[in-house]
Design an enzyme around this catalytic site. Structure first.
Site, mmCIF file in Angstrom:
data_model
loop_
_atom_site.group_PDB
_atom_site.id
_atom_site.type_symbol
_atom_site.label_atom_id
_atom_site.label_comp_id
_atom_site.label_asym_id
_atom_site.label_seq_id
_atom_site.Cartn_x
_atom_site.Cartn_y
_atom_site.Cartn_z
ATOM 1 N N ARG A 89 -15.084 19.470 8.681
ATOM 2 C CA ARG A 89 -16.557 19.315 8.639
ATOM 3 C C ARG A 89 -16.942 17.859 8.454
ATOM 4 N NH1 ARG A 89 -20.842 18.152 8.970
ATOM 5 N NH2 ARG A 89 -22.802 19.178 8.394
ATOM 6 N N SER A 132 -1.069 25.608 11.421
ATOM 7 C CA SER A 132 -1.033 26.987 10.965
ATOM 8 C C SER A 132 0.434 27.411 10.847
ATOM 9 C CB SER A 132 -1.822 27.871 11.944
ATOM 10 O OG SER A 132 -1.840 29.209 11.529
ATOM 11 N N ILE A 164 6.395 17.922 9.302
ATOM 12 C CA ILE A 164 5.566 17.830 10.504
ATOM 13 C C ILE A 164 4.542 16.718 10.365
ATOM 14 C CG2 ILE A 164 3.910 19.070 11.944
ATOM 15 C CD1 ILE A 164 5.370 21.664 11.200
ATOM 16 N N LYS A 214 -3.230 31.094 6.542
ATOM 17 C CA LYS A 214 -2.999 30.555 7.872
ATOM 18 C C LYS A 214 -3.742 31.367 8.934
ATOM 19 C CE LYS A 214 -0.338 27.087 6.814
ATOM 20 N NZ LYS A 214 -0.856 25.706 6.932
ATOM 21 N N VAL A 230 10.802 25.381 10.961
ATOM 22 C CA VAL A 230 10.983 23.981 11.335
ATOM 23 C C VAL A 230 11.959 23.338 10.355
ATOM 24 C CG1 VAL A 230 9.811 21.789 11.821
ATOM 25 C CG2 VAL A 230 8.619 23.961 12.216
ATOM 26 N N ASP A 289 -4.382 14.684 -4.218
ATOM 27 C CA ASP A 289 -4.071 16.106 -4.337
ATOM 28 C C ASP A 289 -5.281 16.861 -3.800
ATOM 29 O OD1 ASP A 289 -3.656 18.728 -5.045
ATOM 30 O OD2 ASP A 289 -3.102 18.304 -7.126
ATOM 31 N N ARG A 335 6.306 7.576 -1.271
ATOM 32 C CA ARG A 335 6.718 7.938 0.086
ATOM 33 C C ARG A 335 5.732 7.411 1.120
ATOM 34 N NH1 ARG A 335 9.563 13.650 1.418
ATOM 35 N NH2 ARG A 335 11.213 13.617 -0.139
ATOM 36 N N TYR A 359 -0.059 33.152 1.696
ATOM 37 C CA TYR A 359 0.235 32.085 2.663
ATOM 38 C C TYR A 359 -0.143 32.506 4.079
ATOM 39 C CZ TYR A 359 2.848 28.747 5.486
ATOM 40 O OH TYR A 359 3.201 27.800 6.423
#
Length: 283
Positions: free
Chosen positions: A137, A155, A33, A179, A208, A79, A57, A175
């Site tokens: 922020r 999310s 995505i 989210k 996806v 990272d 990449r 996970y």
């Protein structure tokens, strides 16, 4: 040069004789995505700062977009679970006059919670909660000062899956919980930012067609209903224009989301009584 000592991406000057350039910072931009957002935003004329761990990449993508779309693309290999490298990306978000921030970096870590290594759980929290919070922020003050800007926090449809069993869904406690934070954070932030000209969105796709699941060790080739990453991006940007703070690309009946929001509101109001519920009263 290590990621923590990389120079900041240059803030591009406005182009003489043209409309001022728009810029976007995308995390998790090396695949899936995030890469689809990079393609689409470059096509729409955004200059980009691409963030991910895999420099090769990112460099290949940047070269392609510079050549095909004639936009400025900077690469920042980092990272986001590393505090020093996250601070570097924060500085870029603060200084780059961003029109859009896309927080897309993520890993699945699907496994039973009792077998999930504690350090891996902490790393997931750092990536899915701490990094988007700090980067948002960092970007917001400049956006508020300029009176425009968009923040898209990627999310997952799994935020609505707490009651669903595993299997068939994966073991996902950390996970999905992380989210869920993204959704609550984004919804409340959207209320705080009313009247500022800014837009925020929690993007909640289903499955996806990306390498995300393969990296997590899950074979989803048998799943008959997978979204394409490009379609997820199309839905996200359309959702922004529709004013949707929660965007669920595969949800046709948006009234279901409205019903959920109303139900949550009724629970919140009903829980504000001055005494405990009758079922908890001593006999």
């Amino acid at each position: 040069m290590t990621p923590a000592t990389q120079p900041l991406p240059a803030v591009q000057p406005e182009r003489s004789g043209e409309e001022p350039s728009r810029s976007a910072l995308i995390t998790g931009a090396s695949s899936g995505i995030g890469a689809a957002f990079a393609d689409r935003l470059a096509h729409d004329g955004y200059d980009l700062i691409l963030v991910a761990r895999r420099r090769e990449r990112l460099e290949a993508m940047a070269e392609h977009l510079r050549r095909e779309e004639a936009v400025n693309v900077d690469v920042l290999a980092a990272d986001l679970t590393d505090r020093g490298e996250l601070l570097l990306v924060e500085r870029a978000a603060e200084t780059a006059s961003l029109e859009m921030m896309v927080n897309c970096a993520g890993v699945a870590g699907y496994m039973p919670f009792v077998t999930l290594p504690a350090d891996q759980a902490q790393s997931m929290i750092a990536l899915h909660i701490v990094a988007p919070t700090r980067l948002t922020r960092a970007a917001l003050p400049g956006m508020i000062e300029r009176g425009r800007g968009d923040v898209i926090n990627v999310s997952s449809g799994l935020v609505f899956s707490a009651a669903a069993p595993s299997p068939p869904l994966p073991q996902r406690a950390v996970y999905a919980a992380a989210k869920s934070y993204i959704n609550t954070f984004t919804e409340i932030l959207g209320n705080e930012l009313r009247g500022t000209g800014l837009r925020v969105q929690a993007l909640c796709p289903g499955i996806v067609r990306t390498e995300f699941h393969e990296v997590a060790g899950h074979d989803v080739s048998h799943v008959p209903f997978m979204l394409e990453p490009e379609d997820v991006v199309t839905a996200s940007l359309a959702g922004l224009d529709l004013g949707e703070i929660v965007c669920i690309p595969g949800l046709e009946d948006v009234l279901r989301l409205a019903d959920l929001e109303q139900s949550r509101g009724r629970v919140f109001e009903g829980a504000r009584g001055g005494k405990i519920a009758e079922r908890y009263q001593p006999e």
